[in-house]
Design an enzyme around this catalytic site. Structure first.
Site: not given
Length: 466
Positions: A270, A381
């Site tokens: 990520e 997120e």
């Protein structure tokens, strides 16, 4: 919208009186270590005294004294977890002293001796560490090695961004790290004392990752592709400074390169930007990386907080604040990120901005990702801890819904993936999904300038999101 529009607002927000003494100590530390480092070479012989003094500030012994004196008369809450803090347990001095020893040992392991230190305008201290002494090389399979040479970029890759060079705040001082070193944001005891769990400092909360529903309060608005073999991904990500409602929530925008099932064997790589008051102690958007090979349970970490990611450049500090940021109805800025698998050695490399190679995740860290990825995701997120029983007001992206469009809503653009033959190709089957569209939503599209793109985000709590 609490957007930070420029360098002056960054500095102004950090000039409050209650930070003065902390910054003075940081400056003294940086100056002392720099002075000592001048008498050393980049090959070693660093002063343990300097690095130890800088890593363990006077806060630790003062805090120990405070705990010993007041433990006899004052019941206080444990600092180990959020739940513990809320449970009104009686203070246990032996446990707190043990915790402080753990913090000191962890700081000694994370913060490596520096040949130069740089004071950032936002209060960070950047240590210039000899590249083969960075935390990655504590790993048993990397001990005694040095960073690898860069591989070939994927075919069809042409670095470009809305900004020619999107800078980080620490570089505005005009100083830089010498060749042969890497810039590392220094971790402080304050960083670790803020953590909800010292033992898990630097890791995301353990949870079962799902994309068809939120889990453990994590909410998403993402675009994704699946059903093929992927060897990398690329996107330009609009940078904002979303408001985060409390210390134990965050807001991020990132790419996920994923393999394995969505059980305990999940592998992810990520990278993106995040606002995380718990991890960094402020509300600045910061460039970050993450990896895990067991669904966030025991492996992996943010940035360079464990042995894993190998940094190879002296220009980008992982975990450092990004400047400038976008503003509502104002200037728009984005960062371009590319992750791809080197066909020759199998390592996963990361590029930032206009062709800057940040470093790589060694292939041996992973199980499923040693071969390829089975899914790529892009998007936002947040954590919704439901303060006071309501949905959080933590913002995603710009804090505005996708329908507001350019200059108001946050975006991802020029989404691509890397195929088996190391070619960058457009997405053929991008799907979009928002866990809670009344709180944060997403709208995809495609055109000749931005290729595959989407707008996403939202304010969190509102009349439709109670």
């Amino acid at each position: 919208m609490d957007s930070l529009g420029g360098v002056s607002s960054w500095r102004k927000s950090r000039s409050k009186w209650h930070h003065f003494e902390h910054r003075r100590r940081q400056h003294q530390c940086a100056q002392t270590q720099t002075d000592i480092a001048k008498g050393t070479t980049a090959q070693g012989n660093f002063s343990n005294m300097a690095s130890s003094w800088c890593r363990i500030s006077p806060i630790i012994p003062i805090f120990v004294w405070f705990l010993l004196v007041f433990s006899l008369v004052c019941p206080v809450h444990s600092l180990e977890t959020i739940d513990d803090r809320a449970s009104n347990q009686t203070f246990r001095p032996n446990e707190e002293l043990k915790k402080l020893k753990i913090i000191a040992a962890r700081l000694s392991k994370i913060n490596k001796p520096a040949v130069k230190t740089i004071q950032s305008p936002d209060g960070d201290i950047i240590d210039c560490v000899v590249s083969h002494l960075q935390p990655a090389f504590d790993h048993p399979q990397l001990k005694g090695q040095k960073p690898l040479d860069p591989p070939d970029r994927p075919e069809g890759h042409s670095p470009s961004g809305m900004l020619e060079e999107n800078v980080q705040l620490w570089s505005l001082s005009g100083e830089s790290c010498p060749e042969g070193t890497v810039p590392i944001r220094r971790t402080t005891e304050g960083d670790m004392l803020r953590a909800s769990s010292v033992r898990r400092f630097g890791r995301k909360p353990r949870r079962h990752v799902r994309r068809d529903s939120s889990s453990n309060g994590h909410e998403h608005a993402v675009g994704y592709v699946s059903g093929d073999q992927y060897f990398g991904a690329k996107a330009s990500i609009n940078v904002w400074a979303p408001r985060v409602a409390n210390q134990y929530e965050f807001s991020l925008s990132q790419m996920w390169v994923i393999s394995g099932s969505f059980g305990d064997d999940l592998n992810t790589i990520e990278a993106g930007w995040q606002v995380s008051p718990e991890l960094y102690g402020d509300n600045y958007p910061r460039f970050f990386t993450y990896w895990t090979t067991d669904a966030y349970q025991a492996t992996g970490c943010y940035n360079l907080l464990c042995s894993g990611f190998v940094q190879t450049n002296n220009r980008i500090a992982i975990g450092a604040a990004i400047s400038p940021t976008s503003s509502y109805n104002g200037g728009q800025f984005d960062i371009s990120l590319l992750i791809w698998k080197d066909p020759k050695h199998g390592n996963w490399w990361l590029e930032f901005g206009s062709g800057i190679l940040v470093g790589y995740w060694p292939s041996f860290l992973f199980t499923h990702l040693q071969s390829h990825a089975s899914m790529v995701q892009f998007g936002g997120e947040t954590v919704n801890s439901r303060p006071s029983g309501f949905h959080t007001s933590t913002q995603m992206g710009s804090g505005h819904f996708a329908g507001e469009g350019f200059g108001k809503a946050s975006y991802f653009r020029n989404l691509q993936v890397v195929d088996w033959d190391n070619n960058l190709i457009p997405l053929s089957n991008l799907r979009v999904l928002a866990d809670h569209p009344n709180c944060y939503d997403i709208q995809g599209g495609i055109n000749s300038v931005w290729g595959n793109y989407f707008y996403y985000g939202g304010p969190g709590r509102n009349v439709r999101c109670p």
